[in-house]
Design a protein around this motif. Structure first.
Motif, PDB file in Angstrom:
ATOM      1  N   UNK A 124       0.817  -1.216   0.000  1.00 42.74           N
ATOM      2  CA  UNK A 124       0.000   0.000   0.000  1.00 42.74           C
ATOM      3  C   UNK A 124       0.854   1.271   0.000  1.00 42.74           C
ATOM      4  N   UNK A 127       1.028   4.227  -2.458  1.00 43.66           N
ATOM      5  CA  UNK A 127      -0.165   5.048  -2.642  1.00 43.66           C
ATOM      6  C   UNK A 127      -0.173   6.276  -1.746  1.00 43.66           C
ATOM      7  N   UNK A 130       1.420  10.891  -4.458  1.00 36.89           N
ATOM      8  CA  UNK A 130       0.444  11.162  -5.509  1.00 36.89           C
ATOM      9  C   UNK A 130       0.727  10.307  -6.742  1.00 36.89           C
ATOM     10  N   UNK A 131      -0.350   9.792  -7.316  1.00 40.91           N
ATOM     11  CA  UNK A 131      -0.293   8.965  -8.512  1.00 40.91           C
ATOM     12  C   UNK A 131       0.465   9.673  -9.633  1.00 40.91           C
ATOM     13  N   UNK A 182      -3.575  -3.867  -7.383  1.00 44.00           N
ATOM     14  CA  UNK A 182      -4.966  -4.285  -7.548  1.00 44.00           C
ATOM     15  C   UNK A 182      -5.048  -5.763  -7.924  1.00 44.00           C
ATOM     16  N   UNK A 185      -3.704  -7.801  -4.204  1.00 45.11           N
ATOM     17  CA  UNK A 185      -4.549  -7.856  -3.017  1.00 45.11           C
ATOM     18  C   UNK A 185      -5.628  -8.937  -3.088  1.00 45.11           C
ATOM     19  N   UNK A 189      -5.734 -12.329  -0.731  1.00 51.10           N
ATOM     20  CA  UNK A 189      -6.901 -12.656   0.081  1.00 51.10           C
ATOM     21  C   UNK A 189      -7.312 -14.092  -0.173  1.00 51.10           C
ATOM     22  N   UNK A 193      -6.354 -18.068   2.253  1.00 54.73           N
ATOM     23  CA  UNK A 193      -7.417 -18.922   2.787  1.00 54.73           C
ATOM     24  C   UNK A 193      -7.261 -20.375   2.335  1.00 54.73           C
TER      25      UNK A 193
ATOM     26  N   UNK B  10     -11.151 -11.927   2.619  1.00 60.00           N
ATOM     27  CA  UNK B  10     -11.280 -11.462   3.996  1.00 60.00           C
ATOM     28  C   UNK B  10     -11.758 -10.023   4.011  1.00 60.00           C
ATOM     29  N   UNK B  13      -9.189  -7.176   3.545  1.00 61.11           N
ATOM     30  CA  UNK B  13      -8.726  -6.923   2.186  1.00 61.11           C
ATOM     31  C   UNK B  13      -9.696  -5.997   1.482  1.00 61.11           C
ATOM     32  N   UNK B  16      -9.058  -2.615   2.493  1.00 58.97           N
ATOM     33  CA  UNK B  16      -7.836  -2.088   1.891  1.00 58.97           C
ATOM     34  C   UNK B  16      -8.064  -1.710   0.438  1.00 58.97           C
ATOM     35  N   UNK B  17      -8.816  -2.572  -0.258  1.00 58.70           N
ATOM     36  CA  UNK B  17      -9.110  -2.270  -1.662  1.00 58.70           C
ATOM     37  C   UNK B  17      -9.896  -0.975  -1.775  1.00 58.70           C
ATOM     38  N   UNK B  19      -9.869   1.407   0.268  1.00 56.67           N
ATOM     39  CA  UNK B  19      -8.920   2.476   0.561  1.00 56.67           C
ATOM     40  C   UNK B  19      -8.083   2.834  -0.657  1.00 56.67           C
ATOM     41  N   UNK B  20      -7.588   1.759  -1.299  1.00 57.30           N
ATOM     42  CA  UNK B  20      -6.754   1.947  -2.490  1.00 57.30           C
ATOM     43  C   UNK B  20      -7.486   2.778  -3.522  1.00 57.30           C
ATOM     44  N   UNK B  21      -8.717   2.333  -3.826  1.00 60.58           N
ATOM     45  CA  UNK B  21      -9.497   3.052  -4.827  1.00 60.58           C
ATOM     46  C   UNK B  21      -9.760   4.469  -4.367  1.00 60.58           C
ATOM     47  N   UNK B  23      -7.973   6.332  -2.425  1.00 62.57           N
ATOM     48  CA  UNK B  23      -6.785   7.185  -2.509  1.00 62.57           C
ATOM     49  C   UNK B  23      -6.491   7.581  -3.950  1.00 62.57           C
ATOM     50  N   UNK B  24      -6.608   6.580  -4.859  1.00 63.80           N
ATOM     51  CA  UNK B  24      -6.354   6.914  -6.259  1.00 63.80           C
ATOM     52  C   UNK B  24      -7.345   7.956  -6.725  1.00 63.80           C
ATOM     53  N   UNK B  27      -6.365  11.408  -5.435  1.00 66.06           N
ATOM     54  CA  UNK B  27      -5.235  12.063  -6.092  1.00 66.06           C
ATOM     55  C   UNK B  27      -5.660  12.634  -7.424  1.00 66.06           C
TER      56      UNK B  27
END
Lengths: 299, 398
Positions: A124, A127, A130-131, A182, A185, A189, A193, B10, B13, B16-17, B19-21, B23-24, B27
């Motif tokens: 992470x 991120x 800035x992109x 992307x 992750x 996950x 499992x 989970x 995750x 987090x995903x 969050x990722x989106x 944040x992108x 920006x």
């Protein structure tokens, strides 16, 4: 029980609120904007405004639909070629991300439990910058008098600077770099499992670890592969920023064509039509993959 | 999205995903943030509907080109008038135009090039100037006013900020090396339009503007067609000529030529004369060894004037007039030219312009050179589409 009674019962049980909030969100921020775009794509551009779809004459409404934009898209090879090249780059990006991301996620999932949160955090971490800055940083690495070329030249590995910038190479690097998390992750996950007893059983029965990986781990992680691939492929098709900054004239993608329609040609309806076709193009593979996943869950 | 909700993933995750989106998204959104803020604050002002005669709140929102201002222009105006200025920048007419069409830009002063300004006048997006509020109008050069009047009859809407022209800029030493014993061409445009020259210059890098509306008038004149032709076949002819040099062109961009020239990444550019002089100034300041020069061509380049205009829905038209009048002050206008090496239209300003800029014949052109330029013009929407389409094809090279 009548339908109405059942409905009122569901109201009291609060179901409506639970379903209603995401539904309202979807309607307001996805469905309605999409309808507006479709409406614009069926109108015409006047000098500095979009034509009205419904005009009133003598108190009677006349509906005017203009399908010429869609006809134009399929009559000019530019659009079809650009759609194909966008899908090509998105596919390449997805495949490379999968190739790099799978072992990445695999080792993360197999790492000791207590360091896994740290590894996740490291994925992470980029991120936090800035992109745009991160994409721009690639520029300073790849240009002909950039870091990589200067280093290789001073080590006498090469005599003339390598041409790594503003071509499909730099574009692919930028896309893979940006979309890799992307892919990782959802794969992580999924893989974390995985029941390791399957692999133990396979080993007990004399299967080599390599064969067990292909026969057990990969099929069981199919859902993760599908999820990761969609998360990478869908935004990659319409990507505008990365091709603008790292791509070159030969790597035309649909985002730029859209920009040209909107800004250079000042033709909003045409831009809307290009966007609608792009959404349709993305929806088809998404529907196929979604169905594949639904089958997977049933099984 | 169904594939996210499969039973294997989970909840952490998913978070987090998300969050990722998030944040992108953030920006990307923040790129447009600056502009939106000022637009918003302009919308919500209590005095928004105040009559023009009454006292306006002391705010002015300006939207101008990047790299186009002296350091003290805005601070001095704020000190003089007590009006707080919000200054946003853009780098293409296309972007400004799209905002103007969408209306409610929130800006009180915009600076389109004159040919785009004409479209905006025709669309009713720009209001008439009140010249009684512009006592410094008398400073303007009548020849520039006459040029501008061809697009804006009576000079009722547009006031020139600065002007320049599209031409060829070179890195003198690198071009000399690349050409070897070949002399410079009779017609300077051959450097970018004739394969005989481009095939040699390819080795040190050729760049062209990524702006069809600025390249085509020149390319059309080069193939002896009318510069603002409405005939598709003429554009085809220009396109065929361009395609012959396509394999030799390294880059298409508009905003990055200053940097590319000053750092030696390219040696020949079809671009803005003002930018070439700015690149020259920067490479001298940075003590880089690149010797950049703008060339004046006999065939002529494409003249462009970037003009101040007040949008029809501007909230602070009085402040906008005050600002225009302030810029037309001889010293202020000279300050702009000194900072960015673009010519100003202000006769009274000439004596305050630094001598090395005033005497630079590539910034303040001789009368004869001005006559050779292609004056600003315009084409209709259908022709614009042809331009964009052919230029896209030219860029991809297929």
């Amino acid at each position: 029980m009548t339908k109405l009674a059942r409905f009122s019962q569901s109201l009291t049980s609060g179901k409506l609120i639970v379903i209603g909030v995401p539904m309202a969100w979807f309607l307001l921020l996805v469905a309605i904007p999409l309808l507006i775009i479709m409406k614009i794509s069926l109108s015409e551009m006047e000098a500095t405004s979009v034509s009205k779809m419904i005009s009133w004459t003598n108190g009677l409404p006349t509906l005017k639909l203009n399908f010429s934009n869609y006809q134009f898209i399929f009559s000019d090879a530019l659009y079809v070629k650009t759609y194909i090249s966008s899908i090509k780059y998105a596919l390449i990006t997805t495949l490379i991300c999968l190739g790099i991301g799978y072992p990445f996620a695999y080792f993360m999932a197999r790492a000791p439990k207590h360091i896994q949160p740290t590894l996740l955090m490291l994925i992470m971490l980029p991120f936090w910058t800035s992109f745009l800055l991160r994409i721009y940083a690639w520029k300073t690495l790849l240009v002909s008098n950039g870091v990589i070329n200067n280093l290789l030249m001073s080590l006498h590995v090469i005599n003339a600077p390598l041409d790594m910038m503003n071509n499909s190479f730099s574009l692919t690097i930028g896309m893979v770099y940006s979309y890799l998390p992307f892919m990782i992750l959802p794969l992580y996950a999924n893989l974390s499992k995985l029941d390791l007893r399957y692999l133990e059983a396979a080993a007990d029965l004399g299967t080599s670890p390599f064969k067990a990986f292909w026969l057990i781990t990969v099929p069981l992680s199919k859902a993760g592969i599908i999820a990761g691939s969609m998360l990478v492929f869908i935004p990659a098709v319409g990507e505008y920023v990365i091709p603008e900054l790292l791509g070159g004239p030969s790597t035309l993608m649909i985002g730029r064509v859209l920009w040209d329609e909107f800004f250079s040609n000042n033709d909003w309806p045409m831009a809307a039509a290009v966007a609608v076709v792009m959404i349709a193009l993305i929806l088809v593979p998404m529907a196929i993959l979604n169905r594949a996943e639904a089958k997977l869950e049933e099984a | 999205m169904r594939f996210l909700s499969n039973k294997h993933s989970a909840p952490t995750i998913k978070l987090m995903l998300a969050l990722l989106f998030g944040i992108t998204g953030l920006t990307i959104a923040s790129c447009g943030q600056k502009t939106e803020d000022s637009a918003k604050s302009a919308d919500t002002t209590p005095n928004a509907a105040a009559p023009a005669t009454g006292e306006e709140e002391k705010i002015l929102n300006i939207y101008n080109w990047s790299d186009y201002l002296a350091e003290d222009t805005i601070p001095n105006f704020e000190k003089e008038t007590g009006i707080k200025v919000r200054y946003d920048i853009f780098d293409s007419n296309e972007i400004l135009h799209a905002k103007m069409i969408a209306k409610n830009t929130g800006y009180d002063i915009v600076v389109p090039s004159s040919n785009w300004g004409k479209m905006q006048i025709d669309g009713g997006l720009i209001q008439k100037l009140d010249k009684s509020k512009l006592p410094n109008w008398k400073n303007l050069d009548p020849t520039v006013l006459a040029q501008l009047a061809q697009l804006d009859p009576g000079n009722e809407h547009l006031v020139d900020w600065l002007w320049s022209y599209t031409t060829v800029g070179i890195n003198v030493d690198k071009v000399k090396t690349a050409l070897g014993d070949m002399p410079m061409p009779e017609n300077t445009w051959d450097l970018v339009f004739d394969p005989k020259y481009t095939s040699k210059l390819k080795s040190c890098g050729i760049s062209m503007l990524d702006a069809p509306s600025e390249v085509f008038p020149i390319a059309l004149r080069y193939v002896h067609k009318p510069e603002f032709s409405l005939v598709e076949a003429d554009y085809k002819a220009a396109f065929d000529m361009l395609m012959k040099v396509r394999p030799d062109i390294k880059r298409f961009n508009s905003g990055g030529q200053i940097e590319d020239l000053a750092s030696g990444n390219i040696c020949v550019a079809l671009g803005w004369a003002g930018d070439f002089n700015l690149a020259r100034k920067r490479s001298i300041e940075n003590k880089s060894e690149q010797n950049i020069e703008a060339l004046v061509t006999k065939m002529g380049g494409y003249m462009f004037m970037d003009t101040m205009a007040i949008p029809t829905d501007a909230k602070h038209p009085n402040n906008a007039h005050k600002f225009i009048n302030y810029v037309l002050d001889a010293k202020v206008h000279a300050g702009l030219t000194n900072a960015v090496t673009y010519a100003n239209p202000n006769k009274a300003a000439t004596e305050f312009v630094n001598p090395e800029i005033r005497n630079n014949k590539t910034i303040f052109l001789s009368d004869e050179d001005v006559k050779n330029l292609i004056p600003p013009g315009n084409v209709d929407n259908a022709t614009r589409r042809i331009e964009t389409r052919l230029y896209t094809q030219f860029k991809t090279g297929t």
